[in-house]
Motif scaffolding. Structure first.
Motif, PDB file in Angstrom:
ATOM      1  N   UNK A 161       0.983  -1.258  -0.024  1.00 11.17           N
ATOM      2  CA  UNK A 161      -0.030  -0.010   0.029  1.00 11.17           C
ATOM      3  C   UNK A 161       0.954   1.352  -0.038  1.00 11.17           C
ATOM      4  N   UNK A 162       2.137   1.149   0.355  1.00  8.39           N
ATOM      5  CA  UNK A 162       2.825   2.339   0.563  1.00  8.39           C
ATOM      6  C   UNK A 162       3.999   2.429  -0.535  1.00  8.39           C
ATOM      7  N   UNK A 163       4.565   3.674  -0.880  1.00  9.49           N
ATOM      8  CA  UNK A 163       5.819   3.457  -1.663  1.00  9.49           C
ATOM      9  C   UNK A 163       6.874   2.995  -0.822  1.00  9.49           C
ATOM     10  N   UNK A 172       5.997   3.692 -10.828  1.00 10.48           N
ATOM     11  CA  UNK A 172       6.496   4.595 -11.871  1.00 10.48           C
ATOM     12  C   UNK A 172       5.275   5.560 -12.163  1.00 10.48           C
ATOM     13  N   UNK A 173       4.288   5.237 -11.799  1.00  8.61           N
ATOM     14  CA  UNK A 173       3.136   6.074 -11.906  1.00  8.61           C
ATOM     15  C   UNK A 173       2.570   6.838 -10.651  1.00  8.61           C
ATOM     16  N   UNK A 174       3.508   6.774  -9.496  1.00 10.90           N
ATOM     17  CA  UNK A 174       3.131   7.509  -8.414  1.00 10.90           C
ATOM     18  C   UNK A 174       3.484   8.755  -8.426  1.00 10.90           C
ATOM     19  N   UNK A 208      12.723  10.944  -7.065  1.00 12.48           N
ATOM     20  CA  UNK A 208      13.862  10.205  -7.623  1.00 12.48           C
ATOM     21  C   UNK A 208      14.680   9.730  -6.549  1.00 12.48           C
ATOM     22  N   UNK A 209      15.132  10.686  -5.691  1.00  9.72           N
ATOM     23  CA  UNK A 209      16.287  10.105  -4.772  1.00  9.72           C
ATOM     24  C   UNK A 209      15.881   9.225  -3.837  1.00  9.72           C
ATOM     25  N   UNK A 238      13.976   1.434 -12.675  1.00 12.12           N
ATOM     26  CA  UNK A 238      12.951   2.480 -12.190  1.00 12.12           C
ATOM     27  C   UNK A 238      13.646   3.960 -12.208  1.00 12.12           C
ATOM     28  N   UNK A 239      14.645   3.959 -11.599  1.00 16.37           N
ATOM     29  CA  UNK A 239      15.303   5.284 -11.393  1.00 16.37           C
ATOM     30  C   UNK A 239      15.439   6.092 -12.818  1.00 16.37           C
TER      31      UNK A 239
END
Length: 307
Positions: free
Chosen positions: A31-33, A62-64, A69-70, A90-91
């Motif tokens: 549910x969380x990043x 990627x859609x969040x 980025x860091x 992803x980065x």
């Protein structure tokens, strides 16, 4: 074929690595990043269910709209090797979609040498690939950077410059260099300048061993046979003589003068085929520290450390 077995008693060897376990049910959506990044950080090779979960987490991240980025770059520190691949992909995707306003955060990330070395090198590339002048200026200050990729580029730039390098400058580069190619090049230039450096000693190669053999390995099926010499070794009761393949064998010293530290065992054992030999040495480590012991052989090998 000569199979070689090594004994390497040292004061202390600290084997280090990262193993992170994250208990999760692939069917449960993170549910969380932080949860999604942890899925990527801890994915293990061969975990098919985990790969599917990682793919779903990557799409979600990627859609969040709230992910930085860091954050992804930070997650690379301590990640599994395959986890780093997921995070790096992803980065790159997030970086491609970002604008130059992120550069200030990236510069701060690069300046922090405690961050993951691979992540820092990626940021270095982002910041300098399109700006050769900036790349040159930055590398001039990064000879001792903890990222081996950045350090490699810094040493290469210094060596490939147009100016003639004085011995003191070459010594500085030698102290900073880690790649064998660079070390050999610098030592060769120092030699031409009249400064002699023992390459094997500089690189920490072990060039003196006590050797014994040969022992029978006809058919190459004796690799798992524990000959008395290794049984005695584990017990701490090495003898001076043993029954070998062709009669009694005793310990003797073997050494090499090769710059790359290689020792041709065939020359010590009359190019004997179908045999096993043992090599023993002692390394004194005066204080506790993390270190690596690397051993290479074109045939099969075993290594014992501290018994």
């Amino acid at each position: 074929m000569i199979d070689v077995r090594f004994f390497m008693p040292i004061a202390r060897l600290a084997a280090f690595g990262a193993f992170l376990a994250f208990a999760m049910n692939p069917s449960v959506r993170a549910e969380t990043t932080a949860d999604q990044l942890e899925i990527l950080r801890t994915i293990q090779a061969g975990d098919e269910a985990g790969q599917r979960t990682a793919a779903a987490a990557t799409r979600a991240l990627a859609q969040a709209k709230d992910i930085e980025l860091v954050e992804v770059l930070d997650a690379m520190l301590g990640a599994t090797p395959i986890g780093k691949n997921w995070l790096l992909g992803l980065a790159n995707e997030l970086h491609d979609a970002s604008d130059t306003s992120t550069n200030k955060n990236l510069e701060s990330f690069l300046a922090d040498t405690a961050k993951d070395p691979e992540a820092r090198y990626t940021v270095f590339r982002w910041l300098t690939d399109a700006d050769p002048k900036r790349r040159t200026q930055m590398l001039e200050t990064m000879l001792t950077d903890p990222s081996m990729e950045i350090r490699y580029d810094a040493i290469a730039q210094a060596l490939n410059g147009s100016e003639v390098l004085e011995p003191d400058r070459l010594r500085e580069l030698l102290d900073a260099a880690r790649h064998p190619e660079h070390i050999a090049t610098i030592i060769d230039r120092l030699d031409k300048a009249g400064v002699s450096v023992d390459q094997a000693q500089h690189m920490g190669f072990v060039i003196r061993w006590n050797l014994i053999g040969p022992f029978d390995n006809i058919g190459s099926d004796k690799f798992d046979v524990a000959y008395p010499v290794e049984v005695n070794w584990v017990q701490g009761t090495l003898a001076t003589k043993y029954a070998g393949k062709n009669g009694e064998v005793t310990w003797f010293e073997g050494t090499t003068d090769k710059k790359d530290g290689q020792m041709d065992l065939a020359t010590f054992f009359n190019k004997e085929k179908g045999c096993i030999v043992y090599a023993e040495t002692e390394i004194d480590v005066p204080s506790d520290l993390d270190c690596e012991v690397r051993v290479g052989c074109i045939n099969a090998q075993k290594v014992w450390v501290n018994g």
